[in-house]
Structures are given as C-alpha cells and as structure tokens.
Design a protein around this motif. Sequence first.
Motif, PDB file in Angstrom:
ATOM      1  N   PHE A  38       0.823  -1.210   0.000  1.00  0.00           N
ATOM      2  CA  PHE A  38       0.000   0.000   0.000  1.00  0.00           C
ATOM      3  C   PHE A  38       0.865   1.271   0.000  1.00  0.00           C
ATOM      4  O   PHE A  38       1.727   1.444   0.856  1.00  0.00           O
ATOM      5  CB  PHE A  38      -0.901  -0.018   1.228  1.00  0.00           C
ATOM      6  CG  PHE A  38      -1.832   1.153   1.335  1.00  0.00           C
ATOM      7  CD1 PHE A  38      -2.842   1.347   0.404  1.00  0.00           C
ATOM      8  CD2 PHE A  38      -1.710   2.061   2.388  1.00  0.00           C
ATOM      9  CE1 PHE A  38      -3.713   2.424   0.521  1.00  0.00           C
ATOM     10  CE2 PHE A  38      -2.585   3.130   2.511  1.00  0.00           C
ATOM     11  CZ  PHE A  38      -3.574   3.313   1.565  1.00  0.00           C
ATOM     12  N   PRO A  40      -0.224   5.171  -0.474  1.00  0.00           N
ATOM     13  CA  PRO A  40      -1.398   6.019  -0.721  1.00  0.00           C
ATOM     14  C   PRO A  40      -1.165   7.150  -1.713  1.00  0.00           C
ATOM     15  O   PRO A  40      -2.066   7.482  -2.488  1.00  0.00           O
ATOM     16  CB  PRO A  40      -1.744   6.562   0.669  1.00  0.00           C
ATOM     17  CG  PRO A  40      -0.511   6.387   1.492  1.00  0.00           C
ATOM     18  CD  PRO A  40       0.195   5.183   0.937  1.00  0.00           C
ATOM     19  N   ASP A  41       0.055   7.720  -1.741  1.00  0.00           N
ATOM     20  CA  ASP A  41       0.310   8.802  -2.703  1.00  0.00           C
ATOM     21  C   ASP A  41       0.276   8.259  -4.130  1.00  0.00           C
ATOM     22  O   ASP A  41      -0.167   8.943  -5.054  1.00  0.00           O
ATOM     23  CB  ASP A  41       1.678   9.454  -2.440  1.00  0.00           C
ATOM     24  CG  ASP A  41       1.702  10.226  -1.127  1.00  0.00           C
ATOM     25  OD1 ASP A  41       0.674  10.857  -0.792  1.00  0.00           O
ATOM     26  OD2 ASP A  41       2.731  10.201  -0.433  1.00  0.00           O
ATOM     27  N   ALA A  44      -3.276   7.860  -5.198  1.00  0.00           N
ATOM     28  CA  ALA A  44      -3.853   9.175  -5.491  1.00  0.00           C
ATOM     29  C   ALA A  44      -3.364   9.671  -6.849  1.00  0.00           C
ATOM     30  O   ALA A  44      -4.139  10.235  -7.634  1.00  0.00           O
ATOM     31  CB  ALA A  44      -3.488  10.163  -4.380  1.00  0.00           C
ATOM     32  N   ARG A  73      -5.719  12.612  -0.251  1.00  0.00           N
ATOM     33  CA  ARG A  73      -4.474  12.874  -1.003  1.00  0.00           C
ATOM     34  C   ARG A  73      -4.804  13.291  -2.430  1.00  0.00           C
ATOM     35  O   ARG A  73      -4.160  14.174  -2.992  1.00  0.00           O
ATOM     36  CB  ARG A  73      -3.574  11.639  -0.973  1.00  0.00           C
ATOM     37  CG  ARG A  73      -2.973  11.409   0.413  1.00  0.00           C
ATOM     38  CD  ARG A  73      -2.142  10.141   0.474  1.00  0.00           C
ATOM     39  NE  ARG A  73      -1.907   9.739   1.848  1.00  0.00           N
ATOM     40  CZ  ARG A  73      -0.761   9.939   2.522  1.00  0.00           C
ATOM     41  NH1 ARG A  73       0.253  10.549   1.945  1.00  0.00           N
ATOM     42  NH2 ARG A  73      -0.646   9.538   3.774  1.00  0.00           N
ATOM     43  N   ARG A 149       8.762  10.047  -5.731  1.00  0.00           N
ATOM     44  CA  ARG A 149       8.198  10.763  -4.576  1.00  0.00           C
ATOM     45  C   ARG A 149       6.905  10.133  -4.082  1.00  0.00           C
ATOM     46  O   ARG A 149       6.610  10.164  -2.898  1.00  0.00           O
ATOM     47  CB  ARG A 149       7.894  12.230  -4.959  1.00  0.00           C
ATOM     48  CG  ARG A 149       9.105  13.104  -5.161  1.00  0.00           C
ATOM     49  CD  ARG A 149       8.644  14.561  -5.231  1.00  0.00           C
ATOM     50  NE  ARG A 149       7.897  14.929  -4.020  1.00  0.00           N
ATOM     51  CZ  ARG A 149       8.474  15.304  -2.891  1.00  0.00           C
ATOM     52  NH1 ARG A 149       9.771  15.386  -2.793  1.00  0.00           N
ATOM     53  NH2 ARG A 149       7.739  15.614  -1.839  1.00  0.00           N
ATOM     54  N   LEU A 152       7.377   7.219  -1.619  1.00  0.00           N
ATOM     55  CA  LEU A 152       8.084   7.482  -0.362  1.00  0.00           C
ATOM     56  C   LEU A 152       7.291   6.955   0.838  1.00  0.00           C
ATOM     57  O   LEU A 152       7.846   6.356   1.759  1.00  0.00           O
ATOM     58  CB  LEU A 152       8.271   9.004  -0.240  1.00  0.00           C
ATOM     59  CG  LEU A 152       9.227   9.517   0.815  1.00  0.00           C
ATOM     60  CD1 LEU A 152      10.630   8.999   0.557  1.00  0.00           C
ATOM     61  CD2 LEU A 152       9.223  11.045   0.812  1.00  0.00           C
ATOM     62  N   VAL A 153       5.981   7.184   0.817  1.00  0.00           N
ATOM     63  CA  VAL A 153       5.125   6.716   1.912  1.00  0.00           C
ATOM     64  C   VAL A 153       4.534   5.379   1.493  1.00  0.00           C
ATOM     65  O   VAL A 153       3.671   5.322   0.608  1.00  0.00           O
ATOM     66  CB  VAL A 153       3.998   7.734   2.204  1.00  0.00           C
ATOM     67  CG1 VAL A 153       3.064   7.200   3.287  1.00  0.00           C
ATOM     68  CG2 VAL A 153       4.579   9.080   2.612  1.00  0.00           C
ATOM     69  N   ARG A 154       5.056   4.305   2.039  1.00  0.00           N
ATOM     70  CA  ARG A 154       4.497   2.991   1.721  1.00  0.00           C
ATOM     71  C   ARG A 154       4.636   2.062   2.921  1.00  0.00           C
ATOM     72  O   ARG A 154       5.587   2.157   3.703  1.00  0.00           O
ATOM     73  CB  ARG A 154       5.163   2.399   0.486  1.00  0.00           C
ATOM     74  CG  ARG A 154       6.627   2.120   0.649  1.00  0.00           C
ATOM     75  CD  ARG A 154       7.195   1.439  -0.607  1.00  0.00           C
ATOM     76  NE  ARG A 154       8.546   0.995  -0.372  1.00  0.00           N
ATOM     77  CZ  ARG A 154       9.612   1.788  -0.434  1.00  0.00           C
ATOM     78  NH1 ARG A 154       9.485   3.058  -0.728  1.00  0.00           N
ATOM     79  NH2 ARG A 154      10.821   1.313  -0.178  1.00  0.00           N
ATOM     80  N   ALA A 155       3.667   1.166   3.064  1.00  0.00           N
ATOM     81  CA  ALA A 155       3.664   0.214   4.176  1.00  0.00           C
ATOM     82  C   ALA A 155       4.791  -0.778   3.940  1.00  0.00           C
ATOM     83  O   ALA A 155       4.724  -1.592   3.030  1.00  0.00           O
ATOM     84  CB  ALA A 155       2.318  -0.484   4.254  1.00  0.00           C
ATOM     85  N   SER A 156       5.846  -0.697   4.748  1.00  0.00           N
ATOM     86  CA  SER A 156       7.023  -1.524   4.486  1.00  0.00           C
ATOM     87  C   SER A 156       7.090  -2.732   5.401  1.00  0.00           C
ATOM     88  O   SER A 156       7.925  -3.602   5.232  1.00  0.00           O
ATOM     89  CB  SER A 156       8.294  -0.688   4.644  1.00  0.00           C
ATOM     90  OG  SER A 156       8.305  -0.053   5.908  1.00  0.00           O
ATOM     91  N   ASP A 157       6.216  -2.772   6.383  1.00  0.00           N
ATOM     92  CA  ASP A 157       6.252  -3.882   7.331  1.00  0.00           C
ATOM     93  C   ASP A 157       4.886  -3.977   8.007  1.00  0.00           C
ATOM     94  O   ASP A 157       4.068  -3.058   7.897  1.00  0.00           O
ATOM     95  CB  ASP A 157       7.357  -3.628   8.376  1.00  0.00           C
ATOM     96  CG  ASP A 157       7.800  -4.921   9.072  1.00  0.00           C
ATOM     97  OD1 ASP A 157       7.214  -5.993   8.792  1.00  0.00           O
ATOM     98  OD2 ASP A 157       8.707  -4.842   9.915  1.00  0.00           O
TER      99      ASP A 157
END
Lengths: 290, 254
Positions: A38, A40-41, A44, A73, A149, A152-157
């Motif tokens: 996941f 989110p950016d 979006a 977003r 960019r 950058l925000v992603r569920a890594s664990d």
Amino acid sequence: MSVLILTDGSDASRQALTLARRFGDPVHAVHMDAVAPFAPDSLAAILQQVADELNAAAVFAAGTDRGNEVMARLAARAGLPLAANCVAVTPGAPAALTRLRWGGSLLEEARLHSPRPLITVAPHTVSIEEGPEPIDVDVARFVEELDERDLLVRASDHVAPQDGGVSLTTAKVIVSGGRGVGSKEGFAIIEELAGLLGAAVGCSRAVTSAGWRPHSDQVGQTGTKVAPEVYIACGISGATQHMAGLKGAKRILAINSDPQAPLMLNADYTVTGDLKEVVPAITAEIRKRT
Amino acid sequence: MRISACIKRVPITGGRILLTEDARAINTQHLGFTMSPHEECGVEEAVRLIEANKGDSVVLTLGPREAVEQLRDAMALGVDRGIHLQTDGREWDGEATATALVDAIRADEADHGRFDIIFFGNESADSGGFQVGIRVAYALGRACVTGLKKVTLQGASVRCEQEVEAGRDVYVVPLPAVLTVKEGLNLPRYPSVPGRMRARSKPVSVVTPIRPDPRLELVSLAVPAGQGRRAESLGSGAAAAPAVVELLRKAGVL
Ligand SMILES: Cc1cc2nc3c(=O)[nH]c(=O)nc-3n(C[C@H](O)[C@H](O)[C@H](O)COP(=O)(O)OP(=O)(O)OC[C@H]3O[C@@H](n4cnc5c(N)ncnc54)[C@H](O)[C@@H]3O)c2cc1C
C-alpha cells in the motif's frame, strides 16, 4: 459521462458504487491493491491521471480509513474539495449531499461546489443496489510511470495484532465498564462476568483516561465501533461519543445507579442499581444455573 | 528539534446534542469545550519529543477568540508557545483551514526554522473531514502518514505504526514529516497546577486569516432519528439478576 471509483471489493465499496452510479455511466474502477505494498500517494497519483483521461464526472470511494486517506491525497494534489463520509448525494452544480459528523451522531446537509466531486461514502449507511459492474482500469501503464516521490510513503512492514483475548470488533457479547466501576481493581467483577460469557471487556473514555484500562478496550467515536449481540454497559453515562460506537449493537443492557442517565434512556434493557451488587449477582446467577 | 501540533476546539456534547434555532450549529450555550482526544495525543507526543531531544514546540489552532483556551490547555501539557488563527466563529471547511495553516506554518518556519514533525488529529471530532493534515503535507511537499498509534524517531527518519484491521502497518519516512494520529498513541499526562500557571504566561501570537467561501458548504445540521431502543426495565439491584440471565439466554449468548 463516466465516473471513477476506488474499490476494495468490500460491501462498503459496493455502497459507494451504488451512489457513484448516480453521477454517470459507465463506472470505472481502480483497485485499492493496484500498488502493493500500500502506497497512498501512488494510488492518489493514479486516480488523478485516470480521472483526467476519462474526464470523470466524479470520483468515489468507501469512507474507510484507507478510502478517506487516499481520497484526501487526491483532493490535495488535484486542488479540489472532498466530502468525506456521505450517506446521500445528488449530482448537480453544486452537488447536494448529506454527510456524517461527530462519528455519526450528527447529520450535515451540505453543498459541494466542485468541477469534479470527490466523495467518500460512510460504511453501513447505504443499501446496496444492483447495477452494471464497474470496468476495471488497466493501471499497469500508470504504475510503471509512478514518480519516486509518490512511493516514499508505503507500508514496508506489518505488526501482527497482540493476542489479547476476545476482540472487541468481533465479540458476540461485550461487558463494558465506565467511571462508575470506580478503579482499576473494580474491573475484576467485569472481567469475571466477561470470562463466564466468553465476552470481550470494553470501557468508556473516562476509564482509559484514568489509566484503568488500555485504549484498545475503549468503545466509541475515538475508540472502537462494536457490533455485538449484547452490549452490557456498567456505570457508563452514555455520552454521544460513547453511543457513536454502539450503533451496530443488537441489544444494549444498561446497569446504572442513575435511572436518568442517557444510556438508561437509550438502552433496550435497564437495571437500576449499584453495579458492584448487580454484576456479581448476575455472575452468581449464571454459575447457579450451569 | 522543532515540533508543532495542530488542534481544534470542539464542544463536549454530553448525552444529547441540541442545535441552534437555525440548525446550522450545535447550541453550545451550556457546554464546555475541549480539543479532540486524537489531537491531545498529538500534543502529548510533541511535548515528549521535545523533552527527549530539546528544542521548540508550537501549538496552532484555527478557531474563534475563545479557542485560546485550548492553546493554553496544550501549553499546560508543556508546549512552548501558541499561534492562534483567529476567526469570527463561522465554520471553515477543511480546504480553507489547511490553506490558512500552511500560511501560518510557513511564516513561523521563515523566522524559526523548519518543523521536523507537524502533528494533526487523524480527523476532527466535529466535522470529521479526514483531510487537513494531508492537505498541509502536500502544500509543504512533505511526507504524510495517517492514523498513527505509535511514533518512533530513528535518526533523520520516523517509524510510524498505523492501525489497520488486523494489526498495524509500519511506515518509515524521512523528516520533515506530517503525522496524523489517533487516540491511544500515548496516554496524555494530566496538566499539573504549575503547568497551568506557566501556560498563562507563554506567548500566543494571533493572526486573522480571511475566510474564503467554503467549497464544501454547510447548509444545516440534524440529529439522526433514535434507534428506537425501548429501555425496558429488568428491575433494580441484585434482584434483577435472574431477568438478566433470562435475557442473555434468549439472545443466544449463554
Ligand atoms: C471528541 C470527543 C471524543 C470522545 N470519544 C469517546 C469515546 O470514544 N468513548 C467514550 O466512551 N467517550 C468518549 N468521549 C468522552 C465522553 O464525552 C464522556 O466523557 C465519557 O464517555 C464518559 O465516560 P463514563 O460514562 O464512564 O463516565 P461518566 O459520564 O462520569 O458516567 C459515569 C456513570 O456511572 C454511573 N455510576 C456511578 N457509580 C455507579 C455505581 N456504583 N453503579 C452503577 N452506576 C454508577 C453514574 O450514574 C454515571 O451515569 C469523547 C469526548 C469527546 C469530546
């Protein structure tokens, strides 16, 4: 004119689809797992490009945590307003809508002035209507071209839930205590009854603020929303923010020394009295019969 | 290190919500006010981070003149100073609120340096728009992680735990970042009496942004119809126990 929906295939998404169909035809769908893990950016960014290419009349999603997050977003990057947790919408300029405030304790009639309404639909509020299934958008092209960019925000664990007995969200019975329980130790009688019923223990915010129980036990607007067969509220006054978590409860039993407490007026069943007498008496009665 | 937290003043509505005559607002004549529980956790986290790492903490709110009370509440928990974006009390939508906050944050950063973290509540308690923190992050070009139950600094990054249906998802993002949090992130301290005293003399700067016409425009409010629960008495005291057990049996949970 076409409409775009962000979907995860759940009932909440089908409710969003039901309202989306009023804004155009056909409905095109982007799936929540289009980018895994996941991010989110990225979702979006994809929604924005697809909506532009389709010249979509509106974009919909379910008012879940993820739905609201991705749509906010999208709203931010597209420079558009967002109406979150709607329960009814009518297309137009402006679009007319009804949405939830205060976690569902209040309804707002609003106008959405936007060239492309962005709308999330509050879960469990709309009855699902059958209709044409949405057309899946082929997102491969967009995924390939994602900007660094937007990753950058992603569920890594992932951290698995702590094994804490019966879960509030799935419990058939919840025995819940409020300030009236009096202390951390006072919860012993609540836990004993819950143990006997295979129930989860819940509580009010007064209890978590005092440090008597962890926040994971809190029921309400800023706690957990619950849907048990029976909710037993002991020494809880029934503030609107607590009741906001109880909309899905089949039966509410209130035990309170004050017969005028809001929860005593909004319950299905009531027992007037001191919970320190009533709760152990119920426990003893169950023991006697089994 | 510089940390800020953005909060919103909301009424404590009690057992029943009463509306004003024109049904455009909650009748707050007899109500107290607070910041939302989510935001209180954001404030507490900001204070803890500055206690541990030294630096400067700032609380911002957009709201009526009286919202200075909530700024003082945050400063009583330990925040160093406040910025009040003062309004005439009318409703601002999420888009306009975010734009005004971005201007105030940019102005403060121009004078004092960049905030490493800006905390928001995941959603406001009253209007529940789920968007102000995210919009501010986009405008500032910063990473934003939402719905957090745990925040840990890791050098120039921050590790974030987001509540999801089964457990928690973990995100690690570089600073500066915007984080939206939920109640349960921490247990906010109870403001001490000296804390309250100190808060009275901490600086609050006031700006008066101009309210644009809202693009999400509130028309009216309504209290939803009750769920028709009938409040049937099963008796009083310990003597009601057999009736309760009978109810549990009928409900099929015993
Ligand atoms: C934005 C916001 C969000 C909130 N979110 C939540 C939320 O998610 N969940 C939540 O619970 N609250 C929430 N609250 C707080 C809420 O407004 C109330 O303050 C809280 O629910 C009160 O908890 P309580 O009923 O335990 O305490 P009280 O309101 O103090 O009630 C205690 C009750 O116990 C009864 N009692 C006392 N002694 C006894 C006895 N011996 N036997 C039987 N009865 C007894 C009293 O008659 C009274 O009715 C929120 C508030 C705000 C402003």
